[in-house]
Design a protein around this motif. Structure first.
Motif, PDB file in Angstrom:
ATOM      1  N   THR A   6      49.548  43.091  26.742  1.00 41.17           N
ATOM      2  CA  THR A   6      48.429  43.567  27.573  1.00 41.17           C
ATOM      3  C   THR A   6      48.741  44.966  28.063  1.00 41.17           C
ATOM      4  N   TYR A   7      47.696  45.679  28.468  1.00 42.34           N
ATOM      5  CA  TYR A   7      47.861  47.073  28.898  1.00 42.34           C
ATOM      6  C   TYR A   7      47.129  47.317  30.212  1.00 42.34           C
ATOM      7  N   GLY A   8      47.577  48.295  30.956  1.00 42.44           N
ATOM      8  CA  GLY A   8      46.838  48.679  32.158  1.00 42.44           C
ATOM      9  C   GLY A   8      47.533  49.803  32.905  1.00 42.44           C
ATOM     10  N   THR A   9      46.846  50.297  33.925  1.00 42.68           N
ATOM     11  CA  THR A   9      47.439  51.348  34.753  1.00 42.68           C
ATOM     12  C   THR A   9      48.333  50.724  35.819  1.00 42.68           C
ATOM     13  N   PHE A  10      47.871  49.610  36.370  1.00 35.19           N
ATOM     14  CA  PHE A  10      48.616  48.873  37.410  1.00 35.19           C
ATOM     15  C   PHE A  10      48.960  49.773  38.604  1.00 35.19           C
ATOM     16  N   ASP A  11      47.950  50.530  39.019  1.00 37.73           N
ATOM     17  CA  ASP A  11      48.132  51.405  40.182  1.00 37.73           C
ATOM     18  C   ASP A  11      47.976  50.572  41.454  1.00 37.73           C
ATOM     19  N   LEU A  12      48.758  50.849  42.469  1.00 41.17           N
ATOM     20  CA  LEU A  12      48.710  50.129  43.753  1.00 41.17           C
ATOM     21  C   LEU A  12      48.694  48.615  43.475  1.00 41.17           C
ATOM     22  N   PHE A  13      49.683  48.153  42.781  1.00 38.61           N
ATOM     23  CA  PHE A  13      49.772  46.781  42.244  1.00 38.61           C
ATOM     24  C   PHE A  13      49.178  45.747  43.208  1.00 38.61           C
ATOM     25  N   HIS A  14      48.239  44.950  42.701  1.00 38.75           N
ATOM     26  CA  HIS A  14      47.524  44.028  43.582  1.00 38.75           C
ATOM     27  C   HIS A  14      47.440  42.635  42.973  1.00 38.75           C
ATOM     28  N   GLU A  15      46.833  41.727  43.718  1.00 44.00           N
ATOM     29  CA  GLU A  15      46.753  40.318  43.310  1.00 44.00           C
ATOM     30  C   GLU A  15      46.026  40.143  41.963  1.00 44.00           C
ATOM     31  N   GLY A  16      45.032  40.973  41.711  1.00 46.37           N
ATOM     32  CA  GLY A  16      44.303  40.900  40.439  1.00 46.37           C
ATOM     33  C   GLY A  16      45.256  41.172  39.273  1.00 46.37           C
ATOM     34  N   HIS A  17      46.121  42.147  39.432  1.00 45.37           N
ATOM     35  CA  HIS A  17      47.104  42.453  38.385  1.00 45.37           C
ATOM     36  C   HIS A  17      48.056  41.273  38.205  1.00 45.37           C
ATOM     37  N   ARG A  18      48.556  40.747  39.333  1.00 44.23           N
ATOM     38  CA  ARG A  18      49.539  39.659  39.272  1.00 44.23           C
ATOM     39  C   ARG A  18      48.943  38.450  38.542  1.00 44.23           C
ATOM     40  N   GLY A  45      39.889  60.030  32.171  1.00 47.63           N
ATOM     41  CA  GLY A  45      39.034  60.226  33.342  1.00 47.63           C
ATOM     42  C   GLY A  45      39.527  59.558  34.614  1.00 47.63           C
ATOM     43  N   LYS A  46      40.736  58.954  34.589  1.00 47.89           N
ATOM     44  CA  LYS A  46      41.281  58.372  35.828  1.00 47.89           C
ATOM     45  C   LYS A  46      42.123  59.443  36.493  1.00 47.89           C
ATOM     46  N   MET A  47      41.484  60.208  37.385  1.00 49.04           N
ATOM     47  CA  MET A  47      42.150  61.407  37.892  1.00 49.04           C
ATOM     48  C   MET A  47      43.011  61.147  39.119  1.00 49.04           C
ATOM     49  N   ASP A  95      36.563  42.850  32.413  1.00 50.22           N
ATOM     50  CA  ASP A  95      35.814  44.101  32.572  1.00 50.22           C
ATOM     51  C   ASP A  95      35.811  44.889  31.258  1.00 50.22           C
ATOM     52  N   TRP A  96      36.685  44.523  30.353  1.00 50.85           N
ATOM     53  CA  TRP A  96      36.778  45.231  29.078  1.00 50.85           C
ATOM     54  C   TRP A  96      36.112  44.454  27.937  1.00 50.85           C
ATOM     55  N   ARG A  97      35.370  43.384  28.269  1.00 45.93           N
ATOM     56  CA  ARG A  97      34.835  42.494  27.219  1.00 45.93           C
ATOM     57  C   ARG A  97      34.151  43.304  26.115  1.00 45.93           C
ATOM     58  N   LEU A 112      40.400  37.792  29.774  1.00 44.58           N
ATOM     59  CA  LEU A 112      40.588  36.859  30.894  1.00 44.58           C
ATOM     60  C   LEU A 112      39.683  37.244  32.055  1.00 44.58           C
ATOM     61  N   GLU A 113      39.137  36.232  32.709  1.00 46.12           N
ATOM     62  CA  GLU A 113      38.232  36.494  33.834  1.00 46.12           C
ATOM     63  C   GLU A 113      38.950  37.372  34.858  1.00 46.12           C
ATOM     64  N   ARG A 114      38.305  38.425  35.281  1.00 41.83           N
ATOM     65  CA  ARG A 114      38.878  39.349  36.246  1.00 41.83           C
ATOM     66  C   ARG A 114      38.865  38.711  37.632  1.00 41.83           C
ATOM     67  N   THR A 115      39.885  38.966  38.417  1.00 45.25           N
ATOM     68  CA  THR A 115      39.911  38.449  39.788  1.00 45.25           C
ATOM     69  C   THR A 115      38.865  39.181  40.614  1.00 45.25           C
ATOM     70  N   ASP A 117      36.639  40.822  43.620  1.00 43.22           N
ATOM     71  CA  ASP A 117      36.771  41.558  44.882  1.00 43.22           C
ATOM     72  C   ASP A 117      38.078  42.304  45.093  1.00 43.22           C
ATOM     73  N   ILE A 118      38.740  42.683  44.037  1.00 45.71           N
ATOM     74  CA  ILE A 118      39.883  43.581  44.244  1.00 45.71           C
ATOM     75  C   ILE A 118      40.035  44.491  43.026  1.00 45.71           C
ATOM     76  N   SER A 119      40.337  45.755  43.279  1.00 46.44           N
ATOM     77  CA  SER A 119      40.634  46.693  42.190  1.00 46.44           C
ATOM     78  C   SER A 119      41.402  47.866  42.783  1.00 46.44           C
ATOM     79  N   SER A 120      42.124  48.570  41.913  1.00 51.49           N
ATOM     80  CA  SER A 120      42.872  49.744  42.376  1.00 51.49           C
ATOM     81  C   SER A 120      41.902  50.772  42.952  1.00 51.49           C
ATOM     82  N   THR A 121      40.749  50.902  42.304  1.00 49.72           N
ATOM     83  CA  THR A 121      39.771  51.889  42.775  1.00 49.72           C
ATOM     84  C   THR A 121      39.394  51.605  44.229  1.00 49.72           C
ATOM     85  N   GLU A 122      39.084  50.326  44.513  1.00 54.04           N
ATOM     86  CA  GLU A 122      38.709  49.993  45.902  1.00 54.04           C
ATOM     87  C   GLU A 122      39.861  50.253  46.858  1.00 54.04           C
TER      88      GLU A 122
HETATM   89  N1  CTP Z   1      42.488  43.181  36.417  1.00 53.46           N
HETATM   90  C1  CTP Z   1      42.079  41.883  36.758  1.00 53.46           C
HETATM   91  N2  CTP Z   1      41.504  41.661  37.990  1.00 53.46           N
HETATM   92  C2  CTP Z   1      41.335  42.678  38.863  1.00 53.46           C
HETATM   93  C3  CTP Z   1      41.753  43.986  38.541  1.00 53.46           C
HETATM   94  C4  CTP Z   1      42.341  44.208  37.284  1.00 53.46           C
HETATM   95  O1  CTP Z   1      42.208  40.956  35.978  1.00 53.46           O
HETATM   96  N3  CTP Z   1      40.748  42.422  40.016  1.00 53.46           N
HETATM   97  C5  CTP Z   1      43.060  43.434  35.097  1.00 53.46           C
HETATM   98  C6  CTP Z   1      42.297  44.439  34.264  1.00 53.46           C
HETATM   99  O2  CTP Z   1      41.170  43.863  33.636  1.00 53.46           O
HETATM  100  C7  CTP Z   1      43.368  44.858  33.264  1.00 53.46           C
HETATM  101  C8  CTP Z   1      44.650  44.798  34.099  1.00 53.46           C
HETATM  102  O3  CTP Z   1      44.351  44.009  35.248  1.00 53.46           O
HETATM  103  O4  CTP Z   1      43.460  43.918  32.208  1.00 53.46           O
HETATM  104  C9  CTP Z   1      45.131  46.168  34.523  1.00 53.46           C
HETATM  105  O5  CTP Z   1      44.017  46.823  35.060  1.00 53.46           O
HETATM  106  P1  CTP Z   1      43.953  48.211  35.837  1.00 53.46           P
HETATM  107  O6  CTP Z   1      42.973  49.074  35.156  1.00 53.46           O
HETATM  108  O7  CTP Z   1      45.298  48.716  36.085  1.00 53.46           O
HETATM  109  O8  CTP Z   1      43.384  47.664  37.248  1.00 53.46           O
HETATM  110  P2  CTP Z   1      42.115  47.980  38.103  1.00 53.46           P
HETATM  111  O9  CTP Z   1      42.355  47.415  39.457  1.00 53.46           O
HETATM  112  O10 CTP Z   1      40.871  47.538  37.384  1.00 53.46           O
HETATM  113  O11 CTP Z   1      42.171  49.565  38.168  1.00 53.46           O
HETATM  114  P3  CTP Z   1      41.008  50.650  38.394  1.00 53.46           P
HETATM  115  O12 CTP Z   1      40.233  50.212  39.615  1.00 53.46           O
HETATM  116  O13 CTP Z   1      41.776  51.936  38.587  1.00 53.46           O
HETATM  117  O14 CTP Z   1      40.162  50.666  37.152  1.00 53.46           O
END
Ligand code: CTP
Length: 448
Positions: A6-18, A45-47, A95-97, A112-115, A117-122
């Motif tokens: 799997t691939y990702g940025t994993f910025d501000l590592f959060h529960e969705g990533h885990r 474009g992720k600046m 989100d990448w479907r 896989l279903e995204r978690t 209400d959480i994202s690095s952007t938020e």
């Molecule tokens: N991911 C997830 N659930 C979330 C956030 C991310 O399952 N709530 C997944 C993404 O779909 C991806 C992986 O975690 O497969 C890494 O995503 P990343 O782009 O680093 O996380 P985002 O929080 O979506 O980052 P951004 O808001 O910067 O796009």
């Protein structure tokens, strides 16, 4: 053994990533996680990624699900990785479907279903209130800044200053800014930072007053024309914890950063010579900014760009510096060549506003050379060339729009993350540029 990637940025590592990594690991026996490089994120474009690559890797590692971590540097890498590592399942969030269905040819693709209400952007938005930027000056660069600032999240232009109120108001109307000022102190009141895009000789005073008022400063090049002024400004910024950056857009552009990395990696051997040229024909006009006596001329106008690769690649400790110029009737240089001598390298700067030349950058080393063709300062593509032409390589990265978005993104990052400030153009390099400008101007006065 079932291998999952799997691939990702994993910025501000959060529960969705885990949770994503936990489920990805459960799909097989061995999980490989690709973490994106800063350059790749900028390119797509992720600046405003906050965490460094090292920190993001550390966070992925410490969550304990990854058996192996690799770095992802470009989009087309995925197919190669899937084949190289004999991957059975490619996993990514929902989100990448659809996006990665093309990999079905090589392995199983699972979204896989995204978690919720959480994202690095938020998280980034929560952490950082948007920075209110005021623009000093309302000319061409200010206009370009308005076009670029929309691409950078976490910052917006709220006001403009011009000692001529009518110009400030016209600019504010045109770009729908809330406020226009002709009083600098009032202008500084309700902003967080300034972008100084006024004539060269006004930079020092505007920057000093902004720092005194506790505002971050991004200042057009040449920031100042005297070494002690540059030193003073950087000391003020250091003491007050404010960000001060000289806006030389090339310094922040992905392809130029790539070029520096390759040049410093030893690929072309030891570097003996850097030659950088920038000419731009500007019709002679005593009223024009570029032809003003004392501060005008080709060197003050253009040399900042050319000094950048020289100081970056050869350092700031030159032992000798000489200039040759041709001047107009007012003593303003229309063409200048500057010769640098370092302990074991040389460099040349060529600038012209009344003479045209090829605007290239050439870095010569013991094993080969790097060439960027005109306009090298908008670096998109460069070539690494060797004795055997068959080994030549070409590199490229985007330089979208006016390229100002990269320095703005760095400005935002440095303001928001004081503990992790990263100056792509260092204070020492910027101070040395001011010193070179000062030497040039003294030399010109001495001659006339
Ligand atoms: N991911 C997830 N659930 C979330 C956030 C991310 O399952 N709530 C997944 C993404 O779909 C991806 C992986 O975690 O497969 C890494 O995503 P990343 O782009 O680093 O996380 P985002 O929080 O979506 O980052 P951004 O808001 O910067 O796009």
């Amino acid at each position: 053994m079932k291998k999952v990637i799997t691939y990702g940025t994993f910025d501000l590592f959060h529960e969705g990533h885990r949770r994503l990594l936990e489920r990805a690991k459960a799909l097989g026996d061995y999980l490989i996680v690709g973490v994106t490089t800063e350059q790749y994120d900028i390119q797509r474009g992720k600046m405003n990624v906050v965490d460094s690559l090292m920190r993001r890797i550390d966070n992925v590692r410490s969550c304990g699900y990854a058996d192996e971590i690799i770095v992802e540097d470009h989009e087309s890498q995925k197919i190669g990785d899937v084949q190289k590592f004999n991957i059975d399942i490619f996993v990514v969030g929902s989100d990448w479907r659809g996006t990665f269905d093309y990999l079905n040819e090589y392995c199983e693709v699972v979204y896989l279903e995204r978690t919720k209400d959480i994202s690095s952007t938020e998280l980034r938005i929560e952490r950082n209130r948007s920075i209110r930027l005021g623009i000093v000056g309302s000319g061409r660069i200010a206009e370009r800044t308005m076009a670029e600032v929309k691409f950078v999240s976490g910052i917006s232009v709220t006001s403009v200053f011009n000692p001529r109120l009518s110009s400030a108001e016209a600019f504010a109307n045109r770009f729908e800014l809330a406020k226009a000022f002709d009083q600098y102190e009032a202008f500084l009141d309700d902003i967080d930072g300034v972008y100084i895009a006024s004539p060269h000789e006004t930079h020092y005073e505007y920057a000093r007053q902004a720092l005194l008022a506790g505002k971050h400063v991004l200042c057009e090049k040449p920031m100042v024309l005297r070494e002690n002024e540059a030193r003073e400004l950087y000391e003020m910024a250091q003491q007050t914890g404010l960000v001060l950056m000289e806006a030389i857009k090339t310094a922040y552009a992905p392809s130029f950063l790539n070029l520096l990395a390759i040049a410093k990696s030893g690929r072309i051997g030891k570097i003996y010579d850097v030659e950088a040229t920038f000419t731009k024909l500007i019709p002679s006009d005593p009223a024009a900014r570029e032809y003003l006596p004392f501060v005008g001329g080709s060197f003050t106008e253009l040399a900042s760009y050319n000094l950048l690769p020289i100081l970056k690649l050869l350092g700031t400790k030159y032992s000798d510096l000489r200039f040759d110029s041709f001047k107009d009737n007012n003593g303003v240089d229309i063409y200048t060549k500057a010769y640098f001598r370092f302990e074991d390298a040389i460099a040349t700067v060529k600038t012209g506003i009344g003479v045209k030349s090829e605007g290239q950058l050439l870095v010569s080393g013991t094993k080969g050379y790097i060439q960027v063709k005109s306009p090298w300062w908008l670096t998109k593509t460069f070539e690494v060339c060797y004795e055997n032409l068959d080994n030549n390589e070409s590199f490229s990265a985007p330089f979208p729009g006016y390229g100002i978005r990269f320095e703005l993104a760095d400005f935002v990052r440095n303001i928001n993350e004081p503990a992790r400030r990263n100056y792509k153009l260092t204070a020492e390099e910027s101070i040395t540029m001011a010193k070179v400008m000062e030497q040039f101007l003294q030399n010109r006065i001495g001659e006339s």
